[in-house]
Design a protein around this motif. Structure first.
Motif, short mmCIF file in Angstrom:
data_model
loop_
_atom_site.label_atom_id
_atom_site.label_comp_id
_atom_site.label_asym_id
_atom_site.label_seq_id
_atom_site.Cartn_x
_atom_site.Cartn_y
_atom_site.Cartn_z
N VAL A 56 48.32 34.94 22.00
CA VAL A 56 48.44 33.88 23.01
C VAL A 56 49.66 34.13 23.90
N ALA A 57 50.75 34.62 23.31
CA ALA A 57 51.93 34.95 24.10
C ALA A 57 51.61 36.02 25.13
N ALA A 58 50.78 36.99 24.76
CA ALA A 58 50.40 38.04 25.69
C ALA A 58 49.66 37.46 26.90
N VAL A 59 48.88 36.40 26.70
CA VAL A 59 48.19 35.74 27.81
C VAL A 59 49.21 35.27 28.84
N ALA A 60 50.29 34.62 28.37
CA ALA A 60 51.30 34.11 29.29
C ALA A 60 52.05 35.24 29.99
N VAL A 61 52.37 36.31 29.25
CA VAL A 61 53.11 37.43 29.84
C VAL A 61 52.29 38.10 30.94
N VAL A 62 51.02 38.35 30.66
CA VAL A 62 50.16 39.01 31.65
C VAL A 62 49.92 38.09 32.84
N ALA A 63 49.74 36.80 32.60
CA ALA A 63 49.54 35.86 33.70
C ALA A 63 50.74 35.86 34.64
N GLN A 64 51.94 35.90 34.08
CA GLN A 64 53.15 35.94 34.90
C GLN A 64 53.19 37.22 35.74
N ALA A 65 52.82 38.35 35.15
CA ALA A 65 52.84 39.61 35.88
C ALA A 65 51.81 39.62 37.01
N VAL A 66 50.59 39.16 36.72
CA VAL A 66 49.55 39.14 37.73
C VAL A 66 49.94 38.23 38.89
N TRP A 67 50.46 37.05 38.58
CA TRP A 67 50.85 36.11 39.62
C TRP A 67 51.97 36.68 40.50
N GLY A 68 53.00 37.26 39.86
CA GLY A 68 54.11 37.81 40.63
C GLY A 68 53.70 38.97 41.51
N MET A 69 52.88 39.88 40.96
CA MET A 69 52.45 41.03 41.75
C MET A 69 51.49 40.62 42.86
N ALA A 70 50.63 39.64 42.60
CA ALA A 70 49.69 39.19 43.63
C ALA A 70 50.43 38.56 44.81
N ARG A 71 51.47 37.80 44.53
CA ARG A 71 52.24 37.17 45.61
C ARG A 71 52.90 38.21 46.51
N SER A 72 53.29 39.33 45.93
CA SER A 72 54.00 40.34 46.69
C SER A 72 53.06 41.36 47.34
N LEU A 73 51.98 41.73 46.63
CA LEU A 73 51.17 42.87 47.06
C LEU A 73 49.81 42.48 47.64
N CYS A 74 49.45 41.22 47.57
CA CYS A 74 48.11 40.80 48.05
C CYS A 74 48.23 39.75 49.13
N ARG A 75 49.12 39.97 50.06
CA ARG A 75 49.28 39.06 51.18
C ARG A 75 48.20 39.33 52.22
N GLY A 76 47.57 38.28 52.66
CA GLY A 76 46.53 38.43 53.67
C GLY A 76 45.14 38.47 53.04
N ALA A 77 44.16 38.08 53.86
CA ALA A 77 42.79 37.98 53.36
C ALA A 77 42.23 39.31 52.92
N ALA A 78 42.57 40.41 53.63
CA ALA A 78 42.00 41.72 53.31
C ALA A 78 42.44 42.18 51.92
N ARG A 79 43.72 42.03 51.62
CA ARG A 79 44.22 42.46 50.32
C ARG A 79 43.69 41.57 49.20
N LEU A 80 43.60 40.28 49.47
CA LEU A 80 43.02 39.38 48.47
C LEU A 80 41.58 39.76 48.17
N LEU A 81 40.84 40.14 49.21
CA LEU A 81 39.46 40.56 49.01
C LEU A 81 39.38 41.85 48.19
N LEU A 82 40.26 42.81 48.51
CA LEU A 82 40.29 44.05 47.73
C LEU A 82 40.63 43.77 46.28
#
Length: 407
Positions: free
Chosen positions: A127-153
């Motif tokens: 369960v702890a791994a769920v939280a750790v991975v969620a934090q990583a995905v959220w942080g990287m998405a905010r930085s690397l998936c800006r804009g509709a095109a990147r979100l779609l990719l």
């Protein structure tokens, strides 16, 4: 607040400091390779600011392309970047040694293997791994998936990885995303992501990188020939585990079928012992590839013990070192090209999508079964993302909560 590392201040820590940092990670990084990438991001991008988010994503993308344990390869590259060759060795030893010693001891039968870790504790760590991975995905998405095109990719890469599990889906998603990034932003002369400021490789020249890649290929060819010519136990084990580390994409759990074919079907390790060791490997922090130490210690035919554990452990990780250190100087040149940055902009969005897919399966599906599981994951996630509690404290607390409430 410190600024992200630049090429001028890359080598700002000693190998001993690198060892201590990775030793702490090796003692606390539960949850498997995807969670390890989350721990690394929090430690080296968010906290220590050794490198920028985009450079970290580029490094993760490279290690996803290469065979071997991706999280360990990222750690090796970070140690190499900060403290040279001794830093790479320090990072590997620090991250690997704790779980390797435990797994080797279990393989020797020094500790009772069955029922060593309560089921509730193990579930709490998942369960702890769920939280750790969620934090990583959220942080990287905010930085690397800006804009509709990147979100779609990102969404398309996630869908492809879920619909086509395994290496084909992962590599296919990144290759298609690279082409999409080149088509979308290549003509503009540069990707819409920030220009590259910090370097990935330290002291690795292209000639050195090429030599390391040649050594990797030579060992892949010569070790089987040597094992046939001189069928010594340690040499046969070195050949088997080197091939397992060199030919597996995705790392972690993907290597298990190869190892089973090498040590169970050949009679080196009994099937029940193999399964018991695999179960215990889930309960220790650090890389899952330290399962090799258990198998080497438990190997029969006069090749086991501490020497067998050491041979198998080194052999399965040597390809990771040769590949990542050999590829880094070429990757470093490539990522400074404007058109390459356009392609990498798409690849980085796809990497976030792949992490999102891994977050769902196997991280979420293996840990969240009841409302109590979900509640514990939500509390752990809030502690990491809003209360800023460090992962090394959240993870053991989740293990205790799992033992008390979920066991």
């Amino acid at each position: 607040m410190p600024t992200p590392a630049s090429s001028a201040d890359v080598r700002n820590v000693s190998a001993w400091q690198v060892f201590l940092i990775f030793l702490r990670l090796g003692l606390t990084s539960f949850g498997g390779p995807v969670a390890h990438l989350g721990y690394f991001r929090e430690e080296f991008v968010a906290r220590r600011r050794w490198l920028q988010e985009s450079a970290y994503a580029d490094l993760v993308a490279l290690c996803q392309f290469l065979p071997g344990p991706a999280s360990s390869q990222v750690g090796l590259a970070l140690g190499l970047r900060q403290a040279g060759w001794s830093g790479a060795l320090a990072a590997w030893v620090g991250f690997t040694l704790p779980s390797a010693l435990v797994m080797a001891a279990l393989g020797l039968g020094l500790v009772a293997g069955h029922g060593l870790v309560p089921a509730g504790v193990l579930h709490g760590l998942k369960v702890a791994a769920v939280a750790v991975v969620a934090q990583a995905v959220w942080g990287m998405a905010r930085s690397l998936c800006r804009g509709a095109a990147r979100l779609l990719l990102m969404a398309l890469a996630c869908a492809l990885a879920l619909l086509l599990p395994g290496v084909a889906g992962q590599l296919g998603a990144m290759l298609l995303a690279a082409l999409a990034g080149l088509a979308l932003w290549g003509r503009a002369g540069a990707a819409q992501s920030p220009a590259v400021h910090d370097t990935l490789a330290a002291r690795v020249r292209p000639r050195t990188g090429a030599l390391l890649l040649v050594v990797f290929a030579a060992l892949l060819v010569l070790l089987p020939l040597a094992a046939r010519a001189w069928p010594q136990g340690w040499l046969v084990l070195a050949d088997a585990f080197y091939r397992a580390g060199a030919l597996v994409f995705g790392g972690g759990h993907v290597v298990l079928p190869l190892l089973q074919a090498e040590v169970v079907t050949t009679g080196w390790v009994a099937p029940d012992d193999f399964l018991a060791g695999y179960g215990l490997a889930q309960a220790v922090p650090g890389p899952l590839f330290t399962f090799a130490a258990f198998l080497g210690a438990a190997a029969g035919h006069g090749a086991g013990g501490w020497s067998g554990a050491a041979v198998c452990l080194v052999a399965i990780f040597v390809p990771a070192f040769l590949l990542v250190a050999g590829a880094l100087p070429f990757w470093e040149r490539l990522r400074h090209s404007a058109r390459a940055r356009a392609a990498l902009s798409g690849v980085n969005a796809a990497v976030v999508g792949l992490l999102l897919a891994a977050f769902y399966d196997p991280v979420w599906t293996s840990a969240i079964h009841t409302l109590a599981d979900f509640a514990l994951a939500a509390v752990a996630c809030a502690a990491l993302m809003w209360a800023r509690v460090p992962p090394w404290l959240v993870v053991p607390l989740c293990g205790v909560a799992g033992w008390v409430f979920l066991g």
